[in-house]
Design an enzyme around this catalytic site. Sequence first.
Site, PDB file in Angstrom:
ATOM      1  CD  GLU A   9      42.461  20.221   9.026  1.00 50.55           C
ATOM      2  OE1 GLU A   9      41.683  19.523   8.337  1.00 50.55           O
ATOM      3  OE2 GLU A   9      43.469  20.739   8.560  1.00 50.55           O
ATOM      4  CG  HIS A  21      40.781  24.228   2.297  1.00 51.32           C
ATOM      5  ND1 HIS A  21      41.821  24.954   1.752  1.00 51.32           N
ATOM      6  CD2 HIS A  21      40.363  24.923   3.387  1.00 51.32           C
ATOM      7  CE1 HIS A  21      42.017  26.031   2.504  1.00 51.32           C
ATOM      8  NE2 HIS A  21      41.148  26.038   3.483  1.00 51.32           N
ATOM      9  CG  ASP A  45      39.123  31.325   3.647  1.00 52.55           C
ATOM     10  OD1 ASP A  45      38.112  31.135   4.339  1.00 52.55           O
ATOM     11  OD2 ASP A  45      40.268  30.910   3.953  1.00 52.55           O
ATOM     12  CG  HIS A  56      43.135  29.054   5.449  1.00 54.25           C
ATOM     13  ND1 HIS A  56      42.116  29.541   6.244  1.00 54.25           N
ATOM     14  CD2 HIS A  56      44.142  28.711   6.291  1.00 54.25           C
ATOM     15  CE1 HIS A  56      42.485  29.484   7.523  1.00 54.25           C
ATOM     16  NE2 HIS A  56      43.708  28.994   7.578  1.00 54.25           N
ATOM     17  CG  ASP A  66      39.762  32.760   7.124  1.00 57.45           C
ATOM     18  OD1 ASP A  66      39.617  33.455   6.095  1.00 57.45           O
ATOM     19  OD2 ASP A  66      39.829  31.513   7.094  1.00 57.45           O
ATOM     20  CE1 TYR A 117      36.750  28.324  10.594  1.00 56.21           C
ATOM     21  CE2 TYR A 117      38.584  29.557   9.657  1.00 56.21           C
ATOM     22  CZ  TYR A 117      37.592  28.604   9.535  1.00 56.21           C
ATOM     23  OH  TYR A 117      37.424  27.954   8.353  1.00 56.21           O
TER      24      TYR A 117
HETATM   25  C1  OKP Z   1      39.539  26.407   6.388  1.00 53.38           C
HETATM   26  B1  OKP Z   1      39.075  27.681   5.656  1.00 53.38           B
HETATM   27  C2  OKP Z   1      44.377  25.010  13.433  1.00 53.38           C
HETATM   28  C3  OKP Z   1      44.921  24.661  12.056  1.00 53.38           C
HETATM   29  C4  OKP Z   1      43.820  24.613  11.062  1.00 53.38           C
HETATM   30  C5  OKP Z   1      43.173  24.053   8.827  1.00 53.38           C
HETATM   31  C6  OKP Z   1      42.595  25.354   8.436  1.00 53.38           C
HETATM   32  C7  OKP Z   1      41.417  25.217   7.531  1.00 53.38           C
HETATM   33  C8  OKP Z   1      40.818  26.526   7.141  1.00 53.38           C
HETATM   34  N1  OKP Z   1      45.178  24.402  14.440  1.00 53.38           N
HETATM   35  N2  OKP Z   1      44.242  24.157   9.774  1.00 53.38           N
HETATM   36  O1  OKP Z   1      39.886  28.067   4.597  1.00 53.38           O
HETATM   37  O2  OKP Z   1      38.898  28.805   6.514  1.00 53.38           O
HETATM   38 ZN    ZN Z   2      40.169  30.059   5.719  1.00 61.37          ZN
END
Ligand code: OKP
Ligand code: ZN
Length: 343
Positions: free
Chosen positions: A118, A160, A196, A198, A285, A324
């Site tokens: 992505e 990441h 975060d 994620h 997020d 986001y």
């Molecule tokens: C980065 B951070 C959207 C899918 C997105 C990647 C997410 C990265 C997050 N269609 N996948 O940890 O906020």
């Molecule tokens: Zn994230």
Amino acid sequence: MKIIYCEDHRLHFPQAELSGGQFVTPFERPSRVEYVLNRLKERKLTQISAPDPVDMKPVQALLDPGYLIFLETAWDEWKAAGMEGEIIAANVPARGMHMDRIPDNIDGKVGYYCHASETAMTQGTWAAALSSVASAQTAQRLVADGADSAFALCRPPGHHATADQYGGYCFINNAAVVADMFRASGAEKVAILDIDFHHGNGTQALFYDRSDVMFASLHGAPQDAYPYYLGYADETGVGAGEGFNLNYPMPPGTPYDVWREALDDSIAKISAWGAEALVVSLGVDAYKEDPISFFKLESDDFTDAGRRIGRMKLPTVFCMEGGYAVEAVGINTVNVLEGFKDA
Ligand code: OKP
Ligand code: ZN
């Protein structure tokens, strides 16, 4: 609280993110930073300065040298090979293939150094990533020199990114560099708390075998959320690092009271261990309106979370990660910082 920010983040703004089989405007976009800056000003948090130049030594000490050369040269190689568009990984070494033979062809190299397609790279990505880690480093030096805390308004984010792979909008792991710099500036025990949404797979991987840096991450369970292939609770560290990696995966719909219990547990463990410095991977997020996440935190919950983190009374560097729901990113980020100061 001192805030460090560099406008060079704007040099990284790919046109495209591969999402749901379409190219969309990237969720991780420059305006995110503007919302945070505006909210900081609204709340009269105006001690904002630009970073000192990046110090490559701590970055080189932590990350793979070939990866850093790749990030620096990928755009020129991509263009020299006649590629028309932005850099997007179309192939990655998969099960049964060689994981350690680096192709000469730039298309192959991109896949070798990427874990998630992505994320596009552009001409300005390397400069922006360097400016992001420079902000984190300047924040670290302020705190090492005696400030209680500092906020690095990093963009692109970092958690990441591993020693040799980018993805998930991240290129250089800012929080990890800061943690290592705290070790070099005399802290024996450093904790990284990643709130975060994620999982901080890159940060986990960088410290997985180390007992001097404890990593705790609260995140969407890998069964249901990116990065999908890491972030389970049974990943507790390896060798000397056994017991120093704490994962708190949580399911879709998780509300603040459940999330807060995970936060309190991680804080209790970091405190009981006797951490001397704290790095917070500050993504917002987990917010209920985030377009790519599934927790249910309200804006006020971020203030409460900040307060709980502040009660640790540790020298703390905040590094911006994700978030986001752009219009709320400023409010939620500054809520964490104000809760922290208020603890
Ligand atoms: C980065 B951070 C959207 C899918 C997105 C990647 C997410 C990265 C997050 N269609 N996948 O940890 O906020
Ligand atoms: Zn994230």
